[in-house]
Design a protein around this motif. Sequence first.
Motif, short mmCIF file in Angstrom:
data_model
loop_
_atom_site.label_atom_id
_atom_site.label_comp_id
_atom_site.label_asym_id
_atom_site.label_seq_id
_atom_site.Cartn_x
_atom_site.Cartn_y
_atom_site.Cartn_z
N GLU A 188 -90.25 8.39 -26.83
CA GLU A 188 -90.54 9.49 -27.74
C GLU A 188 -89.25 9.98 -28.37
N LEU A 211 -87.14 22.83 -33.40
CA LEU A 211 -87.18 21.38 -33.63
C LEU A 211 -87.26 20.62 -32.32
N ARG A 212 -86.57 21.10 -31.30
CA ARG A 212 -86.63 20.43 -30.00
C ARG A 212 -88.03 20.51 -29.42
N HIS A 213 -88.76 21.57 -29.76
CA HIS A 213 -90.14 21.72 -29.29
C HIS A 213 -91.13 21.10 -30.28
N LYS A 214 -90.63 20.33 -31.24
CA LYS A 214 -91.47 19.66 -32.24
C LYS A 214 -92.35 20.66 -32.99
N ASP A 215 -91.72 21.76 -33.41
CA ASP A 215 -92.43 22.82 -34.13
C ASP A 215 -91.77 23.00 -35.50
N CYS A 254 -86.28 18.22 -39.56
CA CYS A 254 -87.54 18.91 -39.78
C CYS A 254 -88.46 18.04 -40.66
N LEU A 311 -89.83 15.10 -38.63
CA LEU A 311 -90.95 15.46 -37.76
C LEU A 311 -92.23 15.67 -38.56
#
Length: 479
Positions: free
Chosen positions: A166, A413-417, A441, A444
């Motif tokens: 991932e 960004l680390r939390h995929k948000d 960003c 993602l």
Amino acid sequence: MNSFLKRYTVFAFAALLLATQAKANHEMQDSLTASRVTLKRDGSYLTVSMTLHLDGAEAKGDRAILLTPLLENEEANKALRPVGIYSRSRYYHYARRDKERMLGGADELSYKDKDKPDTLAYRVIIPYEPWMDGASLTLLRQDYGCCDKVIAEQSQTIGRFARRAEFVPQLAYVQPEVERVKVRALAGTAYIDFRVNRTEIRPDYRNNRRELDKIIATIDSVRADKDITVTSLSIKGYASPEGSYAGNARLAAGRTEALKEYVSGLYHFDAGFIRTSSEPEDWEGLRRYVEKSGLAHKQEILALIDSGEEPDRKERRIRSAYPEDYRILLRDCYPALRHSDYRIEYTIRSFTDVEEMRRVMRTQPQKLSLQELFLVAQDCEPGSREFDEVFDIAVRMYPDDPVANLNAANIALRHKDPKTARRYLAKAGDTPQAVYARGICALLEKNYAEAETLLKQAQAQGIAEADAALKELELMKQE
């Protein structure tokens, strides 16, 4: 035949069958190997390739051997193109009937035993499906005797399609500059009521006690703190536009001076500690009110406010041209235009011990500079809950600071948000690190064109982390 002879015959047949299967299984051991096994995804397809060593697989007499690669995991399985090896008689037995009647069906790679290659370059391309991530590749060998009966079977795992790791973006956190003197301020507005044309303060008049207490409470909140040094108090007084401009100038200045004397009498500040100024009429406040109002002649009144006419003439024209609107202004707006704005400036001591900073962050985070908060974050385990919390506190304490917003965006960004990250990145400035974060960003969000532009820009600006992100971009584009 007597019963003893019957039993003997059954036992003898069973023993012969077991011996035959045992011999077949023994012959299968180490008779088939595969090398150079690869499983590679290319966009929507999965390619399976290997070298099959067939020299140890012999189909004698009426035997046949079927080799079937199987892609499988707990969720599903898929048989790949099989390879059949036949004795001469068995090969023609199937071929005469129909190629589709071969043991592996019409797709089978079929060989007579004497014609088979010692090594076979095997390659199939199949549509990729998500369940294949992590699936193992098994080679199944089945030996057939007469009547298409499986007399031996063996399988071995020869490979695995590793799930692509991932994507975890490398993030470029930015350390804030050291704030050598932490200057802060508290500001507020007090609405002191005065008798008509008077400038002296009467604390018990109307709501004056409450308004004066607001100022006192603000001063006391910082004076009592041992970490804080109060440096100045400024007061600016305003009057409303009704009446003459000259008269309002006198009232605004006199009432501001009266408030200064009142506060000085309570605290005995040094001379020059309190700075005062005044504005005769708060036309800016009047304009803000009218702009948000539902007055019938809102646009006409705004035009008069913005005109270059002198204040007394503007006020008269509003009063005479729009009397109904003017009465609303007198009742609902003008009282709020008679106010005193105050601002207390102070400095906060610097902190050097990380544990002390951590304690202060829990109770009074406003005392810490951005750089001090960053030092707390550095003392946390990266990616931990406390690590994230520090940057969240930092952006709440400094909501307009580009560095605080950039670091908060990195957490998102680390939390995929990316949605939350976008909100912070709007205030993150245009540094190379901010450009890189916007590229991550976009990546993602699978906005590949934007991501490529931004990441290449960040790469050109010296952001080393952009190299890995661009490689990930190429992989994602193939999926």
